[in-house]
Design an enzyme around this catalytic site. Structure first.
Site, PDB file in Angstrom:
ATOM      1  N   ARG A 182       8.534   1.098  -3.107  1.00 23.66           N
ATOM      2  CA  ARG A 182       9.235   1.985  -4.053  1.00 23.66           C
ATOM      3  C   ARG A 182       9.930   1.234  -5.176  1.00 23.66           C
ATOM      4  O   ARG A 182      10.191   1.805  -6.239  1.00 23.66           O
ATOM      5  CB  ARG A 182      10.227   2.868  -3.286  1.00 23.66           C
ATOM      6  CG  ARG A 182       9.530   3.955  -2.468  1.00 23.66           C
ATOM      7  CD  ARG A 182      10.520   4.824  -1.717  1.00 23.66           C
ATOM      8  NE  ARG A 182      11.138   4.098  -0.608  1.00 23.66           N
ATOM      9  CZ  ARG A 182      12.100   4.604   0.162  1.00 23.66           C
ATOM     10  NH1 ARG A 182      12.571   5.817  -0.093  1.00 23.66           N
ATOM     11  NH2 ARG A 182      12.597   3.901   1.161  1.00 23.66           N
TER      12      ARG A 182
ATOM     13  N   CYS B 133       2.555   3.370   9.697  1.00 24.79           N
ATOM     14  CA  CYS B 133       2.689   4.715   9.114  1.00 24.79           C
ATOM     15  C   CYS B 133       3.361   5.665  10.102  1.00 24.79           C
ATOM     16  O   CYS B 133       2.888   5.846  11.228  1.00 24.79           O
ATOM     17  CB  CYS B 133       1.322   5.261   8.728  1.00 24.79           C
ATOM     18  SG  CYS B 133       1.413   6.917   7.989  1.00 24.79           S
TER      19      CYS B 133
ATOM     20  N   GLN C 132      -6.125  -2.011   3.187  1.00 26.77           N
ATOM     21  CA  GLN C 132      -5.434  -1.649   4.427  1.00 26.77           C
ATOM     22  C   GLN C 132      -6.178  -0.535   5.147  1.00 26.77           C
ATOM     23  O   GLN C 132      -6.452   0.515   4.560  1.00 26.77           O
ATOM     24  CB  GLN C 132      -3.997  -1.212   4.171  1.00 26.77           C
ATOM     25  CG  GLN C 132      -3.223  -1.009   5.472  1.00 26.77           C
ATOM     26  CD  GLN C 132      -1.827  -0.455   5.278  1.00 26.77           C
ATOM     27  OE1 GLN C 132      -1.664   0.706   4.936  1.00 26.77           O
ATOM     28  NE2 GLN C 132      -0.814  -1.295   5.509  1.00 26.77           N
TER      29      GLN C 132
ATOM     30  N   GLY D 119      10.726  -3.152   3.165  1.00 28.69           N
ATOM     31  CA  GLY D 119      11.736  -2.116   3.360  1.00 28.69           C
ATOM     32  C   GLY D 119      12.966  -2.282   2.499  1.00 28.69           C
ATOM     33  O   GLY D 119      13.631  -3.318   2.567  1.00 28.69           O
ATOM     34  N   ASP D 120      13.261  -1.296   1.672  1.00 26.09           N
ATOM     35  CA  ASP D 120      14.443  -1.278   0.805  1.00 26.09           C
ATOM     36  C   ASP D 120      14.482  -2.449  -0.172  1.00 26.09           C
ATOM     37  O   ASP D 120      15.554  -2.950  -0.517  1.00 26.09           O
ATOM     38  CB  ASP D 120      15.733  -1.252   1.631  1.00 26.09           C
ATOM     39  CG  ASP D 120      16.043   0.134   2.186  1.00 26.09           C
ATOM     40  OD1 ASP D 120      15.283   1.074   1.862  1.00 26.09           O
ATOM     41  OD2 ASP D 120      17.008   0.281   2.935  1.00 26.09           O
TER      42      ASP D 120
ATOM     43  N   PRO E 290       0.843  -1.196   0.000  1.00 23.80           N
ATOM     44  CA  PRO E 290       0.000   0.000   0.000  1.00 23.80           C
ATOM     45  C   PRO E 290       0.879   1.248   0.000  1.00 23.80           C
ATOM     46  O   PRO E 290       1.837   1.322   0.767  1.00 23.80           O
ATOM     47  CB  PRO E 290      -0.794  -0.122   1.302  1.00 23.80           C
ATOM     48  CG  PRO E 290       0.056  -0.974   2.187  1.00 23.80           C
ATOM     49  CD  PRO E 290       0.798  -1.917   1.289  1.00 23.80           C
ATOM     50  N   MET E 291       0.551   2.206  -0.871  1.00 21.70           N
ATOM     51  CA  MET E 291       1.337   3.438  -0.960  1.00 21.70           C
ATOM     52  C   MET E 291       0.386   4.622  -1.109  1.00 21.70           C
ATOM     53  O   MET E 291      -0.370   4.698  -2.090  1.00 21.70           O
ATOM     54  CB  MET E 291       2.303   3.376  -2.157  1.00 21.70           C
ATOM     55  CG  MET E 291       3.406   2.355  -2.005  1.00 21.70           C
ATOM     56  SD  MET E 291       4.387   2.156  -3.531  1.00 21.70           S
ATOM     57  CE  MET E 291       3.315   1.027  -4.451  1.00 21.70           C
ATOM     58  N   ALA E 292       0.427   5.530  -0.145  1.00 20.44           N
ATOM     59  CA  ALA E 292      -0.459   6.694  -0.170  1.00 20.44           C
ATOM     60  C   ALA E 292      -0.191   7.537  -1.405  1.00 20.44           C
ATOM     61  O   ALA E 292       0.952   7.848  -1.723  1.00 20.44           O
ATOM     62  CB  ALA E 292      -0.259   7.531   1.093  1.00 20.44           C
TER      63      ALA E 292
END
Length: 369
Positions: A278, A142, A109, A254-255, A55-57
Site C-alpha cells: 500500500r 492471503c 506469485q 506490512g505497514d 503482489p496486490m490483487a
C-alpha cells in the site's frame, strides 16, 4: 487515436522524466539471465536494491509494475495467480502471468492447495517466461475467506505438511523446466503471515520448516490472518524469524507505507529485503527514495506537477497495455490525495471513462498550480 495509445516503451521514454521516474528499467537478474547470481544467492541481489513491489490483487497489473520498476523497485510481482487456473488453461489466468514488453522480468506469485497443480504451474510458467521469470513465489499469506476456506493462502500455515509438499512440487516443476530450457533454476520463495489466529504466532517455526523444504527466501507479513489489514503489523515477528531462519534471506512486509519506514524496517528486523504494497499507492518513487534514505541521503520532494505527470503516465500505460480504464479511478484518488479540494477532484475522477477523460482532468488540476 490519442497519445495514450502509443507503444508502452515509447510512452515511458516520452513521459517518465517529467514524472521523476528513471529509465532504462534495471533487470532483477533472474536465474535465467546471463549475469545471474546463483539460485540461492538472493541476498547478493538484494544487497544493491532490497526494495520490491508486492503482489496486490486488482492492482499489480503491467502498468503498475512498470511504474514501480521505473520508480526503482528491484522487482515487481504479478497479481496472485491460481494454479488451478493454469491447470485448466484459462487465458485470463495467463494474462496475469505474462510481462509486458518494457518489463525486463517479473516475479510470479502462485496460490492454491494441490501440490500436483503447483508442480505443473511452476514448470509451465518457467517454460513460457524463460529469462523473464525473476522468481516464483508461493502465497501462504492471503487471508481472504474464499481463499483460506479452500485450504489455500494463509490456511497453509496451519497445514505445514501440505505447505512442505507444495514447496517441493514447485522446485520439481522449476527443475524440470530448467532442464528443458537449458537454463539454471529460478528461486522458489514463499510469503507467510505471523499466524492464522491472533495470539498464536507461528511464523518463525513455520518459516524454518519452509527453509528445510527448500525455499530460497521467505517473506513475513506482520499481521495474523484473522486481522486481515486491521491494526498494526508487528515487525518484531520479522526479527524473530531472522533469528531462527539463518541460511536464507527473510523479507519484511506490512505497514511499510513510507520510504522512511521501508529503510527503518531493515535495521529493526535484520531483513534482507522489503516488500512494499500500500505504500506504493500514488507513490511510485517510494523504492528509490527508500534507497536514498538507507544510504543516508535525503530524497527529493515530489511536487504536485510531478505527481500529476506520474498519474498521466500511469493512465497512458493502462491504455497501452489494454487494462480496463476503471482502474484509473483508484489511481486518481491515490495520486490526488492531499491536494486542495481533493475530495471534489476524486469525485470528478469517478465520472471519467476514457483515458482522454482522465488526461483532461489532470490538465485541469495542473492548471491550478
Amino acid at each position: 487515436m490519442t497519445e495514450a495509445r502509443q507503444d508502452a516503451q515509447d510512452i515511458l521514454e516520452a513521459y517518465a522524466s517529467a514524472a521523476g521516474l528513471e529509465l532504462p528499467i534495471a533487470p532483477f537478474a533472474g536465474a535465467g539471465a546471463d549475469d545471474a547470481a546463483p539460485e540461492g544467492d538472493l541476498r547478493a541481489r538484494w544487497a544493491a536494491n532490497p526494495f520490491m513491489m508486492a503482489p496486490m490483487a486488482g492492482v499489480s497489473d503491467a502498468a503498475y509494475r512498470m511504474m514501480a520498476r521505473a520508480g526503482g523497485a528491484a522487482v515487481a510481482y504479478s497479481e496472485m495467480v491460481s494454479v488451478a487456473g493454469i491447470h485448466f488453461g484459462g487465458d485470463k489466468t495467463w494474462e496475469l502471468v505474462l510481462p509486458h514488453d518494457p518489463e525486463p522480468d517479473i516475479a510470479v506469485q502462485l496460490f492454491g492447495s494441490r501440490p500436483e497443480q503447483f508442480r505443473e504451474a511452476a514448470e509451465q510458467v518457467y517454460l513460457r517466461l524463460g529469462k523473464s521469470l525473476a522468481l516464483l513465489d508461493i502465497n501462504m499469506a492471503c487471508p481472504v475467506p474464499k481463499v483460506a476456506k479452500k485450504g489455500e493462502g494463509a490456511a497453509l500455515i496451519d497445514d505445514p505438511a501440505r505447505a512442505y509438499k507444495i514447496v517441493e512440487a514447485c522446485r520439481e516443476g522449476i527443475d524440470a523446466a530448467s532442464q528443458r530450457l537449458g537454463m539454471p533454476p529460478v528461486p522458489v520463495t514463499c510469503k507467510i503471515r505471523r499466524g492464522v489466529k491472533t495470539g498464536h504466532e507461528l511464523a518463525p517455526v513455520f518459516a524454518e520448516a519452509m527453509e528445510q523444504a527448500g525455499v530460497a527466501a521467505v517473506a513475513v507479513h506482520g499481521r495474523y490472518a484473522d486481522q486481515f489489514y486491521r491494526g498494526e503489523a508487528d515487525w518484531g515477528v520479522v526479527r524473530r524469524t531472522t533469528q531462527i531462519v539463518k541460511s536464507i534471506p527473510v523479507i519484511a512486509s506490512g505497514d511499510i507505507t513510507t520510504p522512511e519506514a521501508a529503510a527503518r524496517v531493515m535495521g529493526e528486523t535484520g531483513a534482507s529485503a522489503v516488500m512494499i504494497a500500500r505504500g506504493t499507492y500514488g507513490n511510485p518513487w517510494i523504492f528509490r527514495d527508500a534507497r536514498l534514505i538507507l544510504a543516508g541521503q535525503v530524497p527529493p520532494v515530489h511536487s504536485l506537477g510531478q505527481r500529476l505527470a506520474a498519474l498521466a503516465l500511469h493512465v497512458r500505460l493502462l491504455e497501452a497495455t489494454g487494462a480496463h480504464m476503471a482502474r484509473a479511478r483508484s489511481l486518481a484518488s491515490w495520486y490526488l490525495k492531499g491536494i486542495p479540494d481533493a475530495a471534489a477532484w476524486r469525485n470528478r475522477a469517478m465520472q471519467c471513462v476514457t483515458a482522454d477523460d482522465f488526461l483532461a482532468l489532470i490538465d485541469e488540476v495542473g492548471g491550478l498550480e
